[in-house]
Write a protein that holds these residues in place. Sequence first.
Motif, short mmCIF file in Angstrom:
data_model
loop_
_atom_site.label_atom_id
_atom_site.label_comp_id
_atom_site.label_asym_id
_atom_site.label_seq_id
_atom_site.Cartn_x
_atom_site.Cartn_y
_atom_site.Cartn_z
N TRP A 189 0.83 -1.20 0.00
CA TRP A 189 0.00 0.00 0.00
C TRP A 189 0.87 1.25 0.00
O TRP A 189 2.02 1.23 0.42
CB TRP A 189 -0.93 0.01 1.22
N SER A 190 0.29 2.36 -0.43
CA SER A 190 1.06 3.60 -0.55
C SER A 190 1.65 4.05 0.78
O SER A 190 2.74 4.63 0.81
CB SER A 190 0.19 4.71 -1.15
N GLY A 191 0.96 3.77 1.89
CA GLY A 191 1.52 4.14 3.19
C GLY A 191 2.84 3.44 3.46
O GLY A 191 3.76 4.02 4.03
N GLY A 192 2.95 2.19 3.03
CA GLY A 192 4.20 1.46 3.19
C GLY A 192 5.24 1.86 2.15
O GLY A 192 6.42 2.00 2.47
N ALA A 193 4.79 2.04 0.91
CA ALA A 193 5.72 2.44 -0.15
C ALA A 193 6.35 3.79 0.15
O ALA A 193 7.56 3.99 -0.06
CB ALA A 193 5.00 2.46 -1.49
N ASP A 194 5.55 4.73 0.62
CA ASP A 194 6.08 6.06 0.96
C ASP A 194 7.08 5.97 2.11
O ASP A 194 8.09 6.68 2.13
CB ASP A 194 4.94 7.01 1.31
N ALA A 195 6.78 5.10 3.10
CA ALA A 195 7.70 4.95 4.23
C ALA A 195 9.03 4.36 3.76
O ALA A 195 10.10 4.81 4.19
CB ALA A 195 7.06 4.05 5.30
N ILE A 196 8.99 3.36 2.89
CA ILE A 196 10.22 2.77 2.37
C ILE A 196 11.01 3.80 1.57
O ILE A 196 12.24 3.90 1.69
CB ILE A 196 9.90 1.53 1.53
N GLU A 197 10.32 4.57 0.75
CA GLU A 197 11.01 5.59 -0.05
C GLU A 197 11.68 6.63 0.84
O GLU A 197 12.77 7.12 0.52
CB GLU A 197 10.01 6.25 -0.99
N SER A 198 11.07 6.96 1.97
CA SER A 198 11.69 7.93 2.88
C SER A 198 12.92 7.35 3.55
O SER A 198 13.87 8.08 3.87
CB SER A 198 10.67 8.40 3.93
N ALA B 286 -2.95 -7.59 3.38
CA ALA B 286 -1.75 -7.00 2.78
C ALA B 286 -1.20 -5.80 3.55
O ALA B 286 -0.66 -4.87 2.96
CB ALA B 286 -2.03 -6.60 1.33
N HIS B 287 -1.30 -5.83 4.88
CA HIS B 287 -0.83 -4.70 5.66
C HIS B 287 0.51 -4.97 6.36
O HIS B 287 1.10 -4.05 6.92
CB HIS B 287 -1.86 -4.31 6.72
N GLY B 288 0.99 -6.21 6.33
CA GLY B 288 2.19 -6.53 7.09
C GLY B 288 3.42 -5.75 6.65
O GLY B 288 4.13 -5.18 7.48
N SER C 36 -9.91 4.87 1.35
CA SER C 36 -8.62 4.58 0.71
C SER C 36 -7.47 5.06 1.58
O SER C 36 -6.44 4.38 1.71
CB SER C 36 -8.55 5.24 -0.67
N ASP C 37 -7.61 6.24 2.17
CA ASP C 37 -6.55 6.78 3.03
C ASP C 37 -6.29 5.86 4.22
O ASP C 37 -5.14 5.66 4.63
CB ASP C 37 -6.93 8.17 3.53
N VAL C 38 -7.37 5.29 4.78
CA VAL C 38 -7.22 4.41 5.93
C VAL C 38 -6.68 3.05 5.51
O VAL C 38 -5.75 2.51 6.13
CB VAL C 38 -8.56 4.26 6.67
N MET C 39 -7.23 2.48 4.44
CA MET C 39 -6.81 1.15 3.99
C MET C 39 -5.34 1.13 3.60
O MET C 39 -4.64 0.14 3.82
CB MET C 39 -7.67 0.70 2.82
N THR C 40 -4.85 2.22 3.02
CA THR C 40 -3.44 2.27 2.61
C THR C 40 -2.51 2.70 3.74
O THR C 40 -1.31 2.87 3.53
CB THR C 40 -3.27 3.24 1.42
N LEU C 41 -3.05 2.88 4.94
CA LEU C 41 -2.30 3.28 6.14
C LEU C 41 -1.70 4.66 6.02
O LEU C 41 -0.71 4.98 6.69
CB LEU C 41 -1.21 2.26 6.47
N GLN C 42 -2.31 5.51 5.21
CA GLN C 42 -1.86 6.91 5.14
C GLN C 42 -2.44 7.73 6.28
O GLN C 42 -1.85 8.74 6.68
CB GLN C 42 -2.25 7.52 3.79
#
Length: 471
Positions: A62-71, A328-330, A418-424
């Motif tokens: 999810w974008s919340g995880g992808a953004d965290a990895i990118e940071s 898919a949140h792990g 969507s914001d909640v599901m993607t952990l944003q």
Amino acid sequence: MAATPRPRPRVLILGGGLSGTLAAAALAPYSGSIDIVERHALPDTPQPRRGLPQARHAHMLWSGGADAIESLLPGTTEMWLSANARRVSIPNGMISFSPGGWYRRCWPEAQYLISASRDLIDWAVRAQALALPGVRLRSEAEPVRLLGTRTRITGAAIRHKDGSEESIEADLIVDATGRASRAPSWLAELGFPAVPETIVDAGVTYASRRYKAPVETAGWPVINVQADARLAGPGTAGSILPIEGDEWMVVLSGTRGGEPTSEEAQFVTFARQMRSPLIAEYLDRATPLGPVSVTRNTTNRRRHYEKAHIEGFIALGDSATALNPIYAHGMSAAAQGARALRDLASKSDVTSKGFARRAQRAISRPAAAAWLLAVSQDACFPHAVGGTRTWADRLATRYINRLITTSCSDFTAVEALSDVMTLQTSGASLAHPRVVLAAVRGPRLPPLSGPALTPAEEAVLRGRPVPTATS
């Protein structure tokens, strides 16, 4: 006379998977050395590796995880996309059948996800993390116990491939060994009280299989049929994820009494019996590339290390909070936990008293958000174990169901979900007045009678030539 410089902290990370390498990325700027101990040999390319059975299954980041990895590791997203991972827009890049109906696809992008094989996702993170100064991988070495006293963990004993043992001392030890972590028993051997645990198990089994897609997967949507816990009987669900190599990774799942099996002949049959047969209809046009892989270890298990008093030790990822993989949140929760660890290390010496506990609390916040999303669904299914539901839980579920139905025809609702599901954002954002108003107002349009397919998607489904931009 000048003071002698204080040695920079030594960090020992147990586990070289995604959580372990993200922990290394988080702590590398604030450590003198980082040793990652991994029991298996790790490939230098996006190839399968031993010790990661989840790699045979579908994964969404999810974008919340992808953004965290990118940071943590700038440039990782570009590595994924250059290797043909797929960036999928939400909601317009998804054909999704929710408990409230089919989602429309006419909205602007609210969030996104990265769809790729787990091998590719892990490889890019591992390659970036191991290139950081001071980070060293010690593969084919297995941690066998923790070292320390009743007040502080000071290292770990590891066993090498030849059977010899070595004790490694460190200022901070990170457990990233996953669901099978033996840290609770190791801590008990040193005299620490048992770490409190919470378990919620819906008995979900999921089965995955790769297919050669009948079309290029660049720009292809995620196809998703969700379970509806309000219906009698087991909850069944499935997804088709476009990944690199013009392949589809397909996952099917079911709760107790409705589990998929490893029987290849039954895979499409199971998909055809879900709330919509759409996934099965697409699989009729695709070519299977391998066997069906099945996993039953889907229990939500939360070890509350944030409530413990353990100096020099923290747990990250599945070692602390293992979630039902079907949501898919792990990976995203682990990435956000690593980012929280980095942020704390930038302000506080990792060797300072209380650092480990503060870090564990910081790590637990994104994990708790993902935990609530998983268990609020799993606890609703028949024969679920744990997760006693209160009247407040039932009221919240009714509100979420109303919001899901509304989101099929209202962008305010679909954006909030969507914001909640993607952990944003956290679930608390669903109580924002404009979101509540949307839920009270309800659906603004009549429900769709079927999926909103593009001409190309319709052509693939019907076995017709895919129209081109000029046709």
